[in-house]
Design a protein around this motif. Sequence first.
Motif, PDB file in Angstrom:
ATOM      1  N   HIS A 203      15.590   0.032  -5.389  1.00 18.29           N
ATOM      2  CA  HIS A 203      14.923  -1.014  -6.154  1.00 18.29           C
ATOM      3  C   HIS A 203      13.811  -1.660  -5.334  1.00 18.29           C
ATOM      4  O   HIS A 203      12.674  -1.849  -5.829  1.00 18.29           O
ATOM      5  CB  HIS A 203      15.949  -2.047  -6.587  1.00 18.29           C
ATOM      6  N   LEU A 204      14.090  -1.988  -4.069  1.00 21.18           N
ATOM      7  CA  LEU A 204      13.060  -2.583  -3.229  1.00 21.18           C
ATOM      8  C   LEU A 204      11.904  -1.621  -2.993  1.00 21.18           C
ATOM      9  O   LEU A 204      10.732  -2.036  -2.963  1.00 21.18           O
ATOM     10  CB  LEU A 204      13.671  -3.022  -1.892  1.00 21.18           C
ATOM     11  N   SER A 205      12.234  -0.333  -2.834  1.00 22.82           N
ATOM     12  CA  SER A 205      11.174   0.666  -2.646  1.00 22.82           C
ATOM     13  C   SER A 205      10.288   0.756  -3.884  1.00 22.82           C
ATOM     14  O   SER A 205       9.052   0.826  -3.780  1.00 22.82           O
ATOM     15  CB  SER A 205      11.787   2.034  -2.346  1.00 22.82           C
ATOM     16  N   ARG A 206      10.897   0.746  -5.031  1.00 22.91           N
ATOM     17  CA  ARG A 206      10.120   0.819  -6.266  1.00 22.91           C
ATOM     18  C   ARG A 206       9.239  -0.409  -6.427  1.00 22.91           C
ATOM     19  O   ARG A 206       8.054  -0.311  -6.808  1.00 22.91           O
ATOM     20  CB  ARG A 206      11.066   0.967  -7.456  1.00 22.91           C
ATOM     21  N   LYS A 211       3.571  -2.464  -6.093  1.00 23.85           N
ATOM     22  CA  LYS A 211       2.621  -3.456  -5.602  1.00 23.85           C
ATOM     23  C   LYS A 211       1.520  -2.838  -4.727  1.00 23.85           C
ATOM     24  O   LYS A 211       0.597  -3.548  -4.298  1.00 23.85           O
ATOM     25  CB  LYS A 211       3.360  -4.528  -4.799  1.00 23.85           C
ATOM     26  N   LEU A 212       1.614  -1.557  -4.421  1.00 22.92           N
ATOM     27  CA  LEU A 212       0.622  -0.925  -3.545  1.00 22.92           C
ATOM     28  C   LEU A 212      -0.720  -0.767  -4.269  1.00 22.92           C
ATOM     29  O   LEU A 212      -0.783  -0.374  -5.435  1.00 22.92           O
ATOM     30  CB  LEU A 212       1.107   0.446  -3.087  1.00 22.92           C
ATOM     31  N   PHE A 220      -0.933   5.618   3.083  1.00 18.91           N
ATOM     32  CA  PHE A 220       0.410   6.185   3.244  1.00 18.91           C
ATOM     33  C   PHE A 220       0.380   7.712   3.176  1.00 18.91           C
ATOM     34  O   PHE A 220       1.081   8.402   3.922  1.00 18.91           O
ATOM     35  CB  PHE A 220       1.341   5.625   2.162  1.00 18.91           C
ATOM     36  N   GLU A 221      -0.423   8.230   2.264  1.00 16.54           N
ATOM     37  CA  GLU A 221      -0.516   9.694   2.159  1.00 16.54           C
ATOM     38  C   GLU A 221      -1.064  10.302   3.447  1.00 16.54           C
ATOM     39  O   GLU A 221      -0.593  11.344   3.911  1.00 16.54           O
ATOM     40  CB  GLU A 221      -1.405  10.059   0.973  1.00 16.54           C
TER      41      GLU A 221
END
Length: 255
Positions: A203-206, A211-212, A220-221
């Motif tokens: 959930h936190l990752s999503r 928000k990115l 990140f890529e």
Amino acid sequence: MENLRVRRAGFAYRRVYEQFLHRYKSLSKETWPNYPGPAKQGVQTLVACLGFEKDDYRMGKTKIFIRFPKTLFDTEDAFQEKKHEIVAIIQSKWKGIVQRRKYLRMRAAAITVQKYMRRHLAKKQADRRRRAVNVVRRFVRGFITRDGEPDEINRKFVALGKKNWLMRLSKSLPKSLLHRPWPPSPSSCKEASALLERYYASHLSRVYRLKLTPERKRGFELKILAESLFKAKKNSYPASLPYWFQTERVNNESA
């Protein structure tokens, strides 16, 4: 001849000491209710108390002789009046006895009622204490066996522990994906804790991904691509992890 002499002397009444004392003893406090000494001495005390004149009577060997009928009538009248007082005394004593017996019966009945009531209250108190002891015993056994398999003894304690753990967990959830110390859990909730930790991390990752910005996502890529190329191949690679790649190295001023 003796009777003739008595009649001739003018004595109208004669009576044996015992009979006279028994009939008129209530007329004197010294002879009532019983005179401890000889009957003749008791009669002498009685006539002195009644105020007989010396010529009104004579003391014989076994009898008392009274000269005038008036003296005898006055004594008898005093006795008749005294009988009412004696009857009142007897009545009061008898009423006292009756009331005492009634009181004793009521007291015995009250003691019996109190005895049964105290027994009933003592049994209720003993039952309450027994139930309290059983509750404490079950709680202690549940606490001791809380890490084991749920059974009849520790089921409620385990359920209570799960509820309290969930309440604590709801108030201490990690706020960040990178800094998320997961709260400890009881042994009966290890599996649920692991699942919740994984789900919450997802959930936190999503939330973090949503928000990115496009630029941050591109960064990140590039970091992932660099990892695949330089991890375990370049000594300075771990030191470059905290820094983002720059998409353009020439700034506007240099241009």
